[in-house]
Write an enzyme that holds these catalytic residues in place. Structure first.
Site, PDB file in Angstrom:
ATOM      1  N   HIS A   1      52.954  39.390  40.937  1.00 34.43           N
ATOM      2  CA  HIS A   1      51.819  39.758  42.169  1.00 34.43           C
ATOM      3  C   HIS A   1      51.268  38.471  42.776  1.00 34.43           C
ATOM      4  O   HIS A   1      50.075  38.160  42.311  1.00 34.43           O
ATOM      5  CB  HIS A   1      50.670  40.658  41.618  1.00 34.43           C
ATOM      6  CG  HIS A   1      51.093  42.068  41.668  1.00 34.43           C
ATOM      7  ND1 HIS A   1      50.679  42.966  40.807  1.00 34.43           N
ATOM      8  CD2 HIS A   1      52.291  42.784  42.440  1.00 34.43           C
ATOM      9  CE1 HIS A   1      51.199  44.035  40.968  1.00 34.43           C
ATOM     10  NE2 HIS A   1      52.223  43.747  41.871  1.00 34.43           N
TER      11      HIS A   1
ATOM     12  N   CYS B   1      57.958  41.577  31.303  1.00 39.69           N
ATOM     13  CA  CYS B   1      57.281  40.667  30.230  1.00 39.69           C
ATOM     14  C   CYS B   1      57.472  41.429  28.920  1.00 39.69           C
ATOM     15  O   CYS B   1      57.116  42.520  28.685  1.00 39.69           O
ATOM     16  CB  CYS B   1      55.960  40.505  30.644  1.00 39.69           C
ATOM     17  SG  CYS B   1      55.115  39.662  29.461  1.00 39.69           S
TER      18      CYS B   1
ATOM     19  N   HIS C   1      49.430  51.157  39.495  1.00 41.72           N
ATOM     20  CA  HIS C   1      49.824  49.826  39.292  1.00 41.72           C
ATOM     21  C   HIS C   1      51.142  49.869  38.773  1.00 41.72           C
ATOM     22  O   HIS C   1      51.645  50.731  37.996  1.00 41.72           O
ATOM     23  CB  HIS C   1      48.833  48.983  38.175  1.00 41.72           C
ATOM     24  CG  HIS C   1      49.196  47.567  38.239  1.00 41.72           C
ATOM     25  ND1 HIS C   1      50.166  47.105  37.091  1.00 41.72           N
ATOM     26  CD2 HIS C   1      48.506  46.418  38.589  1.00 41.72           C
ATOM     27  CE1 HIS C   1      49.826  45.964  37.097  1.00 41.72           C
ATOM     28  NE2 HIS C   1      49.004  45.565  38.003  1.00 41.72           N
TER      29      HIS C   1
ATOM     30  N   GLU D   1      52.651  48.492  36.396  1.00 41.87           N
ATOM     31  CA  GLU D   1      52.750  48.347  35.127  1.00 41.87           C
ATOM     32  C   GLU D   1      52.641  49.798  34.514  1.00 41.87           C
ATOM     33  O   GLU D   1      53.361  50.349  33.585  1.00 41.87           O
ATOM     34  CB  GLU D   1      52.027  47.110  34.334  1.00 41.87           C
ATOM     35  CG  GLU D   1      52.117  47.485  32.899  1.00 41.87           C
ATOM     36  CD  GLU D   1      51.044  46.177  32.170  1.00 41.87           C
ATOM     37  OE1 GLU D   1      50.756  46.637  30.929  1.00 41.87           O
ATOM     38  OE2 GLU D   1      50.856  45.211  32.684  1.00 41.87           O
TER      39      GLU D   1
ATOM     40  N   THR E   1      48.271  45.726  30.065  1.00 31.58           N
ATOM     41  CA  THR E   1      48.189  44.366  29.551  1.00 31.58           C
ATOM     42  C   THR E   1      47.325  43.460  30.155  1.00 31.58           C
ATOM     43  O   THR E   1      46.759  42.248  29.636  1.00 31.58           O
ATOM     44  CB  THR E   1      49.472  43.684  29.321  1.00 31.58           C
ATOM     45  OG1 THR E   1      50.050  43.534  30.731  1.00 31.58           O
ATOM     46  CG2 THR E   1      50.569  44.483  28.451  1.00 31.58           C
TER      47      THR E   1
ATOM     48  N   SER F   1      46.815  41.708  42.501  1.00 29.65           N
ATOM     49  CA  SER F   1      46.891  41.000  41.023  1.00 29.65           C
ATOM     50  C   SER F   1      45.675  41.593  40.152  1.00 29.65           C
ATOM     51  O   SER F   1      44.561  41.348  40.354  1.00 29.65           O
ATOM     52  CB  SER F   1      47.224  39.615  40.851  1.00 29.65           C
ATOM     53  OG  SER F   1      46.854  39.184  39.737  1.00 29.65           O
TER      54      SER F   1
END
Length: 326
Positions: free
Chosen positions: A53, A109, A137, A139, A178, A236
């Site tokens: 991001h 990641c 989001h 993730e 995370t 972000s």
């Protein structure tokens, strides 16, 4: 002959730079994956969603031949690599890539992958999973997409915990995004444990080392300065959390900016000290750009405040490591 007016002296400004800041190991790995694929295979290299991001990083990779898409249906039938972003993707995405015989490369990641594996293990043990994170989001979308619909309940706040009616309430586990605020997450976890004392915890905290370290550095610096700048993109999560941490730590002027051109100088006109950090997806060149912009207006003295040493390294995705070995 009249003398020329003496230029006004620039006011002094002490800049306290947080360390650690900027790129984490997962971001370095993801960006390196795109650049390695471009080197080995040549453009185009397709990337599903922003690899990280940060607009500056994304635009830089576009200039080198990366093509960013929102979904796989925007990728033509091709032998070119298709890279999945550092945030992780639902299982349906690599499954679709395999069905279409696309050359998928997973740049998730490893610390996000750890959360995925945790969720899968809990599911196999018959537990319902509570995910602490921000709705929408990438993730969170990726983590929820590891398991069948209904296997994971998302909570964002303590109020969400109080409203939660999970099936079954006596066999639960929690995992987290995370890049959350460490303090906020601790409060939500405490609320979960009050309501569900038997809830299973992660073996090791899911909030990644980089998020934790950057927040700790901001906590150290923010009470000492008149203003704080976080270099990072509005989308972000870890950068937004750094801004919030600065505000909570007592810094009354905290701003998130991507580039120096975004700085509202009226806000910073009377300050004598400035804290500076960068989110985990923001390159150091943008930090230097911000310092240079302040140096044009102030007599700047730069000091580094270090709270941790980082030496974490993640190797490239396997497909690119094998190619490099050949």
């Amino acid at each position: 002959m009249p003398l020329a007016p003496t230029p006004a002296a620039k006011p002094p400004l002490t800049v306290l730079i947080c360390a650690p800041r900027g790129f984490c190991a997962g971001v370095v790995r993801a960006i390196d994956a795109v650049e390695k694929a471009l080197t080995v295979y040549g453009p185009p290299v397709y990337v599903r969603h922003e690899i990280v991001h940060n607009k500056y990083v994304v635009e830089s990779l576009k200039r080198k031949g990366a093509v960013f898409v929102d979904e796989l249906d925007e990728v033509p039938d091709t032998t070119a690599p298709v890279i999945f972003s550092a945030h992780g993707v639902p299982k349906a995405v690599p499954n679709e890539a395999e069905r279409r015989r696309l050359f998928g490369i997973d740049a998730t990641c490893p610390l996000v992958t750890k959360v995925h594996r945790e969720a899968e293990v809990h599911h196999k043990r018959g537990r319902h999973i509570v995910l602490i994170g921000h709705a929408g989001h990438p993730e969170v979308v990726g983590t929820m997409g590891q398991l069948p619909s209904g296997a994971i309940s998302l909570v964002e706040t303590i109020a969400d915990v109080e409203r939660l009616v999970p099936p079954p309430a006596d066999n639960l586990a929690y995992v987290t995004q995370t890049t959350l605020s460490v303090d906020d997450t601790e409060a939500i976890v405490a609320a979960l444990k009050r309501r569900f004392p038997a809830i299973a915890s992660p073996h090791k905290e899911d909030i990644c080392y980089a998020t934790t370290n950057r927040q700790e550095a901001v906590k150290r610096v923010a009470p000492q300065v008149d203003a704080m700048i976080v270099v990072g993109s509005p989308n972000s999560s870890n950068s937004q959390r750094l801004k919030e941490v600065a505000e909570r730590a007592g810094c009354h002027i905290a701003r998130l900016v991507l580039r120096a051109e975004e700085i509202d100088w009226t806000v910073f006109s009377g300050i004598r000290s400035l804290g500076l950090t960068a989110g985990a997806s923001a390159p150091e060149i943008l930090v230097e750009e911000i310092i240079d912009a302040f140096a044009e207006r102030f007599e700047v003295t730069v000091e580094t405040v270090s709270t941790a040493d980082e030496s974490v390294f993640f190797p490239l995705p396997r497909a690119l490591r094998e190619e490099a070995a050949e």
